[in-house]
Design a protein around this motif. Sequence first.
Motif, PDB file in Angstrom:
ATOM      1  N   MET A  13       7.003  -3.636  -3.175  1.00 32.90           N
ATOM      2  CA  MET A  13       7.753  -2.820  -4.114  1.00 32.90           C
ATOM      3  C   MET A  13       8.912  -3.641  -4.677  1.00 32.90           C
ATOM      4  O   MET A  13       9.487  -4.459  -3.959  1.00 32.90           O
ATOM      5  N   PRO A  14       9.290  -3.468  -5.932  1.00 31.03           N
ATOM      6  CA  PRO A  14       8.698  -2.543  -6.920  1.00 31.03           C
ATOM      7  C   PRO A  14       7.677  -3.231  -7.822  1.00 31.03           C
ATOM      8  O   PRO A  14       7.479  -2.799  -8.956  1.00 31.03           O
ATOM      9  N   HIS A  46       0.146   1.353  -3.052  1.00 28.63           N
ATOM     10  CA  HIS A  46       0.574   2.666  -2.563  1.00 28.63           C
ATOM     11  C   HIS A  46      -0.255   3.785  -3.188  1.00 28.63           C
ATOM     12  O   HIS A  46      -0.689   4.724  -2.505  1.00 28.63           O
ATOM     13  N   ALA A  47      -0.506   3.680  -4.507  1.00 29.24           N
ATOM     14  CA  ALA A  47      -1.289   4.716  -5.190  1.00 29.24           C
ATOM     15  C   ALA A  47      -2.718   4.775  -4.661  1.00 29.24           C
ATOM     16  O   ALA A  47      -3.283   5.860  -4.470  1.00 29.24           O
ATOM     17  N   MET A  48      -3.313   3.620  -4.399  1.00 32.09           N
ATOM     18  CA  MET A  48      -4.688   3.598  -3.900  1.00 32.09           C
ATOM     19  C   MET A  48      -4.768   4.096  -2.468  1.00 32.09           C
ATOM     20  O   MET A  48      -5.742   4.746  -2.077  1.00 32.09           O
ATOM     21  N   LEU A  49      -3.728   3.812  -1.670  1.00 25.53           N
ATOM     22  CA  LEU A  49      -3.695   4.343  -0.305  1.00 25.53           C
ATOM     23  C   LEU A  49      -3.655   5.865  -0.312  1.00 25.53           C
ATOM     24  O   LEU A  49      -4.241   6.516   0.563  1.00 25.53           O
ATOM     25  N   ASN A  50      -2.975   6.435  -1.316  1.00 23.18           N
ATOM     26  CA  ASN A  50      -2.901   7.896  -1.412  1.00 23.18           C
ATOM     27  C   ASN A  50      -4.263   8.534  -1.630  1.00 23.18           C
ATOM     28  O   ASN A  50      -4.452   9.725  -1.346  1.00 23.18           O
ATOM     29  N   ARG A  51      -5.211   7.768  -2.155  1.00 23.00           N
ATOM     30  CA  ARG A  51      -6.571   8.278  -2.338  1.00 23.00           C
ATOM     31  C   ARG A  51      -7.326   8.353  -1.009  1.00 23.00           C
ATOM     32  O   ARG A  51      -8.278   9.116  -0.877  1.00 23.00           O
ATOM     33  N   GLY A  77       4.978   0.593   3.359  1.00 21.25           N
ATOM     34  CA  GLY A  77       6.262   0.095   3.826  1.00 21.25           C
ATOM     35  C   GLY A  77       6.105  -1.009   4.854  1.00 21.25           C
ATOM     36  O   GLY A  77       6.834  -2.012   4.824  1.00 21.25           O
ATOM     37  N   PHE A  78       5.143  -0.849   5.765  1.00 18.45           N
ATOM     38  CA  PHE A  78       4.902  -1.869   6.798  1.00 18.45           C
ATOM     39  C   PHE A  78       4.426  -3.180   6.172  1.00 18.45           C
ATOM     40  O   PHE A  78       4.921  -4.270   6.513  1.00 18.45           O
ATOM     41  N   HIS A  94      12.688   2.192   4.556  1.00 22.89           N
ATOM     42  CA  HIS A  94      12.690   3.639   4.374  1.00 22.89           C
ATOM     43  C   HIS A  94      11.276   4.176   4.176  1.00 22.89           C
ATOM     44  O   HIS A  94      10.956   5.281   4.646  1.00 22.89           O
ATOM     45  N   MET A  95      10.434   3.413   3.502  1.00 24.61           N
ATOM     46  CA  MET A  95       9.042   3.834   3.347  1.00 24.61           C
ATOM     47  C   MET A  95       8.336   3.871   4.695  1.00 24.61           C
ATOM     48  O   MET A  95       7.565   4.792   4.987  1.00 24.61           O
ATOM     49  N   LEU A  96       8.587   2.867   5.524  1.00 26.58           N
ATOM     50  CA  LEU A  96       7.967   2.837   6.852  1.00 26.58           C
ATOM     51  C   LEU A  96       8.390   4.050   7.670  1.00 26.58           C
ATOM     52  O   LEU A  96       7.587   4.617   8.405  1.00 26.58           O
TER      53      LEU A  96
END
Length: 218
Positions: free
Chosen positions: A149-150, A158-163, A175-176, A211-213
């Motif tokens: 990021m960013p 991140h977007a593909m992980l959300n799938r 984040g990791f 913070h993401m982690l």
Amino acid sequence: MYSDGAIFEFRGPWNVPIQLNQSLILLVLIIVGFSFDPGTLPYALGFVSILLGSILLHELGHAWGCLIQGVPVNRVVLYCGGGFCEHRRSTSSYEDELIVAMGPIVNLTLWAVCSLVEPFVSSPALGWVLVVTAQLNLWLAIFNMLPLMPLDGGRLFHAMLNRMVKPVTATRIAGFVGLIGVAMWLPMMVFAYVNFGFMFLFFPPLLRHWHMLRYAQY
């Protein structure tokens, strides 16, 4: 951060406002500063022009990805560390996939076109422009696809992980991976400077990935 530092603004394609931030002066001074020989100054200025043009087209790729999906664009900003495309509303992970991917796609298209045309050009000056444009855009595409990021790679990752997994898990994984990249960044900067003679003006944000982690607000 860059909202009040615009030194010039004009309307680009699709009537999108394009702002040049005052920090670009520092970028020009850094690049031109490496050109101590007056004979190489035109090449340094040419490189700056190609770099800024490539970043602008990259960000306009993001803008096109927004507009084609009905996401209004506030502005495109170019600054010392790169650029960004600011849109007026939040976007879904599915919308982000196209928006984010369009930047590197533009760079790869420029690399491919310039690489194909250059062998047929007889002018040394134009040949130099095409070679530099091709190499620079290939590097920009690869750099932007790092899963940090960013950068585009971090956002697309991140977007593909959300799938594939729950949003909480996707954010923590991203984040990791980002923290691993942060830990490797300084050695990468030293390697790039020693072997290629350039330094990154970008450093991945440690706290954002932390913070993401933890799935905190980021």
